[in-house]
Motif scaffolding. Sequence first.
Motif, mmCIF file in Angstrom:
data_model
loop_
_atom_site.group_PDB
_atom_site.id
_atom_site.type_symbol
_atom_site.label_atom_id
_atom_site.label_comp_id
_atom_site.label_asym_id
_atom_site.label_seq_id
_atom_site.Cartn_x
_atom_site.Cartn_y
_atom_site.Cartn_z
ATOM 1 N N UNK B 162 0.842 -1.211 0.000
ATOM 2 C CA UNK B 162 0.000 0.000 0.000
ATOM 3 C C UNK B 162 0.879 1.264 0.000
ATOM 4 N N UNK B 163 2.115 1.150 0.523
ATOM 5 C CA UNK B 163 2.997 2.322 0.533
ATOM 6 C C UNK B 163 3.398 2.746 -0.877
ATOM 7 N N UNK B 164 3.486 1.772 -1.783
ATOM 8 C CA UNK B 164 3.834 2.122 -3.171
ATOM 9 C C UNK B 164 2.781 3.071 -3.748
ATOM 10 N N UNK B 165 1.504 2.762 -3.454
ATOM 11 C CA UNK B 165 0.411 3.597 -3.953
ATOM 12 C C UNK B 165 0.544 5.010 -3.384
ATOM 13 N N UNK B 166 0.893 5.087 -2.082
ATOM 14 C CA UNK B 166 1.032 6.403 -1.439
ATOM 15 C C UNK B 166 2.185 7.193 -2.069
ATOM 16 N N UNK B 167 3.302 6.493 -2.322
ATOM 17 C CA UNK B 167 4.468 7.168 -2.911
ATOM 18 C C UNK B 167 4.098 7.685 -4.305
ATOM 19 N N UNK B 168 3.421 6.843 -5.095
ATOM 20 C CA UNK B 168 3.019 7.270 -6.448
ATOM 21 C C UNK B 168 2.072 8.455 -6.399
ATOM 22 N N UNK B 169 1.193 8.441 -5.393
ATOM 23 C CA UNK B 169 0.232 9.535 -5.222
ATOM 24 C C UNK B 169 0.963 10.855 -4.947
ATOM 25 N N UNK B 170 2.012 10.767 -4.116
ATOM 26 C CA UNK B 170 2.748 11.978 -3.718
ATOM 27 C C UNK B 170 3.812 12.396 -4.730
ATOM 28 N N UNK B 171 4.068 11.557 -5.714
ATOM 29 C CA UNK B 171 5.182 11.798 -6.640
ATOM 30 C C UNK B 171 5.127 13.191 -7.292
ATOM 31 N N UNK B 172 3.960 13.640 -7.850
ATOM 32 C CA UNK B 172 3.931 14.966 -8.475
ATOM 33 C C UNK B 172 4.296 16.078 -7.488
#
Lengths: 60, 218
Positions: B162-172
């Motif tokens: 689930x952390x991968x999703x969070x990191x991708x979400x915050x990437x921009x």
Amino acid sequence: MTKKKDVWDIDLPQIKFNRESTKQQAQKYRMGNVKLALGRGRTREEFEKDRKRILELRLP
Amino acid sequence: MDHFDAEEAETLEKIAKLYNYEKGLMIYAEELADESFIPAINEIKDAFDHLMRVFSVKFGLRERDSNYVNDNLDATFRHLYRATFDLLDFIRFLQKERIYESVKDFSRETLVKVFPEYYNTIVPEIESAMQKIPRYKSEKDIGNPNLESVKGYVEIIEGTKTHFAKINERMPSLVDYENRMKREEQQKEMKQYAIYGIIAIVAAAIGAIISYLIMTPS
């Protein structure tokens, strides 16, 4: 006379995987797992090397 | 066909439940690595072989006693168990590497400001996964094989997923903040160079004036 061993109880040989020879002889592997036929497999020995490298990575 | 007795049926149920975990891990490992992990494939092959030995007896293809059936059911479970732990070990390392690759180009300041969860939750959980999930080298490393411990370790892996999703979400936001920081840093440097340039010119002018005054006879 030696008794023939029951084939059911003979252990199967382990898969020996070599990335380079698999790629070179792709035709021979086309019936099996597609990833393995393309040479995309990770052996225990390769993982042991990766594990040492990754263990040393410090997350920023 | 001979029916399975209660003990055999119980082991078969455990095998089916364990296979469910193992299969999920295997699919996820292939997604992460884009490669098949050979040690786990070898273990599944052996597990299947032991299971077929059981069916050969149950379908009357040959005669063996109930100990033989139980031994082979246990061996099936052990091979699947080992495949599961091999995959858990493989995945936790891949997850750490993927997270490292995702954030390595961001400064600590950017991560603290834009993504505080990274230091508060994600890093401690990754480090904890590296400590908590044991390696399967022998029976004693794992203790008593049971499904509950497997479930717990799978939950650790799922948590990191689930952390991968969070990191991708915050990437921009991370990229945006990092770029802004770099621009500000560059502007600051440019200002500093301009000040140094002016100081150099003024110093040169003063030097020229002083030498003119010294050289000029009064």
